[in-house]
Write an enzyme that holds these catalytic residues in place. Structure first.
Site, PDB file in Angstrom:
ATOM      1  CD  GLU A 110      -3.095  -0.958   0.395  1.00 53.23           C
ATOM      2  OE1 GLU A 110      -3.353   0.192   0.020  1.00 53.23           O
ATOM      3  OE2 GLU A 110      -3.779  -1.948   0.070  1.00 53.23           O
ATOM      4  CB  CYS A 167      -1.444   7.527   1.467  1.00 56.12           C
ATOM      5  SG  CYS A 167      -2.976   6.737   1.953  1.00 56.12           S
TER       6      CYS A 167
HETATM    7  P1  NAD Z   1       8.159   4.630   5.035  1.00 59.98           P
HETATM    8  O1  NAD Z   1       8.206   3.836   3.802  1.00 59.98           O
HETATM    9  O2  NAD Z   1       9.296   5.531   5.345  1.00 59.98           O
HETATM   10  O3  NAD Z   1       7.978   3.690   6.336  1.00 59.98           O
HETATM   11  C1  NAD Z   1       7.004   2.663   6.421  1.00 59.98           C
HETATM   12  C2  NAD Z   1       7.544   1.535   7.282  1.00 59.98           C
HETATM   13  O4  NAD Z   1       8.738   1.030   6.694  1.00 59.98           O
HETATM   14  C3  NAD Z   1       7.901   1.937   8.711  1.00 59.98           C
HETATM   15  O5  NAD Z   1       7.446   0.917   9.583  1.00 59.98           O
HETATM   16  C4  NAD Z   1       9.415   2.019   8.708  1.00 59.98           C
HETATM   17  O6  NAD Z   1       9.990   1.651   9.939  1.00 59.98           O
HETATM   18  C5  NAD Z   1       9.813   1.020   7.647  1.00 59.98           C
HETATM   19  N1  NAD Z   1      11.043   1.396   6.947  1.00 59.98           N
HETATM   20  C6  NAD Z   1      11.490   2.649   6.678  1.00 59.98           C
HETATM   21  N2  NAD Z   1      12.655   2.608   5.992  1.00 59.98           N
HETATM   22  C7  NAD Z   1      12.952   1.297   5.817  1.00 59.98           C
HETATM   23  C8  NAD Z   1      14.025   0.597   5.184  1.00 59.98           C
HETATM   24  N3  NAD Z   1      15.037   1.242   4.590  1.00 59.98           N
HETATM   25  N4  NAD Z   1      14.006  -0.746   5.199  1.00 59.98           N
HETATM   26  C9  NAD Z   1      12.988  -1.412   5.767  1.00 59.98           C
HETATM   27  N5  NAD Z   1      11.953  -0.802   6.399  1.00 59.98           N
HETATM   28  C10 NAD Z   1      11.919   0.527   6.423  1.00 59.98           C
HETATM   29  O7  NAD Z   1       6.787   5.437   4.954  1.00 59.98           O
HETATM   30  P2  NAD Z   1       6.249   6.542   5.936  1.00 59.98           P
HETATM   31  O8  NAD Z   1       7.115   7.744   5.816  1.00 59.98           O
HETATM   32  O9  NAD Z   1       6.009   5.957   7.280  1.00 59.98           O
HETATM   33  O10 NAD Z   1       4.826   6.850   5.290  1.00 59.98           O
HETATM   34  C11 NAD Z   1       4.665   7.758   4.255  1.00 59.98           C
HETATM   35  C12 NAD Z   1       4.463   7.066   2.923  1.00 59.98           C
HETATM   36  O11 NAD Z   1       3.510   6.048   3.050  1.00 59.98           O
HETATM   37  C13 NAD Z   1       3.901   8.003   1.866  1.00 59.98           C
HETATM   38  O12 NAD Z   1       4.511   7.728   0.639  1.00 59.98           O
HETATM   39  C14 NAD Z   1       2.433   7.637   1.807  1.00 59.98           C
HETATM   40  O13 NAD Z   1       1.809   7.942   0.606  1.00 59.98           O
HETATM   41  C15 NAD Z   1       2.480   6.177   2.071  1.00 59.98           C
HETATM   42  N6  NAD Z   1       1.232   5.718   2.627  1.00 59.98           N
HETATM   43  C16 NAD Z   1       0.451   4.904   1.885  1.00 59.98           C
HETATM   44  C17 NAD Z   1      -0.765   4.488   2.401  1.00 59.98           C
HETATM   45  C18 NAD Z   1      -1.690   3.594   1.639  1.00 59.98           C
HETATM   46  O14 NAD Z   1      -2.621   3.090   2.248  1.00 59.98           O
HETATM   47  N7  NAD Z   1      -1.480   3.356   0.364  1.00 59.98           N
HETATM   48  C19 NAD Z   1      -1.157   4.914   3.667  1.00 59.98           C
HETATM   49  C20 NAD Z   1      -0.321   5.729   4.384  1.00 59.98           C
HETATM   50  C21 NAD Z   1       0.876   6.122   3.871  1.00 59.98           C
END
Ligand code: NAD
Length: 452
Positions: free
Chosen positions: A206, A240
């Site tokens: 997602e 998002c």
């Molecule tokens: P992110 O990708 O930075 O983090 C999400 C998760 O991944 C966290 O639990 C984090 O600890 C982990 N993570 C971060 N870096 C990592 C790495 N290098 N290796 C492994 N795991 C890692 O996202 P965010 O900043 O928490 O959220 C924002 C993004 O999420 C935006 O792009 C937004 O559009 C998207 N989003 C999508 C939805 C949806 O339902 N489609 C909902 C909310 C947010």
């Protein structure tokens, strides 16, 4: 790492609960959430400055809806389904058994830190899985409450919370879970999918992206302004599916922007960046990234920053081009760039030239325009004459397409996302057609009469 492996082994040994037991687990989860409602609201106010109304609606209320809907329909979804059997298989019966994948890893982001962790948990539990849940490290107070709730609602082999940052996520991604459900950025989505490929683990991703909001000259401009303002600035734009940018017909731009300025004032008052319940930007890094965008184009309204509280007033930027930095990445903040168009073809060309968005919003009262956009543009989901609301119903599957993600959930789709559909054919022993065997006389002729 050993601790994580030990936990996974425990969860892999977890005995699949009956449908009735799953309903009890969900009932209990809801009851525990109810007991901790105040803690959740306080944690959301602390980590993101969410108002109680916004937090209840978009985080807690949505989870209750998801649990209620799931409990109501679970027996129907979970029971084996009989399907037809073709003439070639005469004598046999066919059915699909709903089997949990087994052990599921759920990784959640920070922007709706409660709802985006617990909603997938509800789906995974309803399908009979054991769950390891990794909330976001950027909203630590919410993460703690989630941990308390899960620990009170489940035994550790049913569901457990692992807190931590990238190092913990990286360690979890090395383990052979049976399913991974990830919500977050496109960049990390790629890391997750690559890690999952090593064990051939199926994934739901997602993700995010730049979601356009298109306003036609025949739109109800006053209403459009209200609904776009709501969709863009809820949670300070850190949604998002928030409209990322505005594509408005040249002829109604002035009207729309004027109405939106009135709405911003009505919703958030004189100095939103000083209001305790106007959402804060989650971290200094994100605040600095967004601050750079404020120099793009011309500020129509907003632009004020509160560095101490990490707040940026709802901002509209005019005279923006595709080359501006604000158009190069998902904004994920309270900044709305505005671009104009003259014809619908221009709109489809611009949107098609970019990755498929997670959401798209169209404001029009013309059915033909609606059909044209829906027929010509691919995107995860969206609304006609509204924003965000498609996410808040358990009857619509929610997910992206292309770069905005793969897979879907909510309601019935959550159950099926976490379910392997096992196909079974039960053959009769009362007779046996010999024509399929290699030594059958005229076997080929008979087969040809069936398969032609
Ligand atoms: P992110 O990708 O930075 O983090 C999400 C998760 O991944 C966290 O639990 C984090 O600890 C982990 N993570 C971060 N870096 C990592 C790495 N290098 N290796 C492994 N795991 C890692 O996202 P965010 O900043 O928490 O959220 C924002 C993004 O999420 C935006 O792009 C937004 O559009 C998207 N989003 C999508 C939805 C949806 O339902 N489609 C909902 C909310 C947010």
């Amino acid at each position: 790492m050993e601790k994580l492996t030990a936990l996974l082994n425990k969860q892999k040994a977890f005995k699949k609960p009956s449908t009735q037991e799953r309903i009890r687990l969900l009932q209990n989860l809801k009851a525990v959430i109810k007991q901790h409602e105040e803690d959740i609201l306080q944690a959301l106010a602390h980590d993101l400055h969410k108002s109680a109304q916004e937090a209840y609606t978009t985080e807690i209320g949505m989870v209750y809806e998801e649990i209620n809907h799931t409990m109501k329909h679970l027996h129907k979804w979970a029971k084996p389904t009989r399907v037809k059997t073709p003439l070639t298989h005469i004598g046999s019966k066919s059915m699909i058994i709903k089997e949990p994948y087994g052990s599921v890893l759920i990784m959640a982001p920070w922007n709706y830190p409660f709802q985006l962790a617990i909603s997938p948990l509800v789906g995974a539990i309803s399908a009979g899985n054991a769950v390891t849940l990794k909330p976001s490290e950027l909203t630590p107070r919410v993460s703690q409450v989630i941990r308390t709730i899960v620990e009170r609602a489940f035994k550790i082999d049913q569901a457990a919370v692992i807190e931590g940052g990238v190092d913990v996520s990286t360690a979890l991604l090395k383990l052979p879970f049976d399913y991974i459900f990830f919500t977050g950025s496109v960049a990390v989505g790629k890391i997750v999918m690559e890690a999952a490929a090593k064990h051939l683990i199926p994934v739901t991703l997602e993700l995010g992206g730049k979601s356009p909001c298109i306003v036609m000259p025949d739109a109800d401009i006053k209403l459009a302004a209200k609904r776009i303002t709501f969709g863009k600035f809820t949670n300070a734009g850190q949604t998002c599916i928030a409209p990322d940018y505005l594509l408005v017909h040249e002829s109604v731009k002035e009207d729309l922007l004027r109405e939106m300025m009135t709405c911003i004032h009505d919703f958030y008052g004189e100095r939103p960046e000083t209001q305790p319940h106007f959402g804060k930007i989650v971290s200094t890094r994100h605040f600095d990234r967004l601050s750079h965008f404020l120099t793009n184009g011309t500020i129509v309204t907003g632009g004020q920053r509160n560095e101490h509280e990490l707040k940026i007033a709802p901002t509209i930027l005019d005279h923006i081009t595709w080359e501006d930095p604000v158009m190069q990445e998902e904004i994920f903040g309270p900044i709305l760039p505005v671009m104009t168009f003259d014809s619908l073809d221009e709109v489809t060309e611009m949107v098609k030239a970019r990755p498929k968005p997670l959401a798209l919003y169209l404001f029009t009262t013309n059915k033909k325009t609606e059909t044209y956009i829906l027929d010509n543009l691919s995107f995860g989901g969206g609304c006609i004459n509204d924003t965000l609301m498609h996410v808040a119903t358990p009857y619509l599957p929610f997910g992206g397409v292309g770069e905005s993600g793969m897979g879907r959930y909510h309601g019935k789709e959550s159950f099926f996302t976490f379910t392997h559909e096992k196909s079974i054919l039960r053959q009769t022993n009362r007779f046996d057609f010999s024509f399929r065997y290699p030594n059958a006389k005229n076997g080929l002729d008979i087969i040809r009469t069936f398969l032609k």
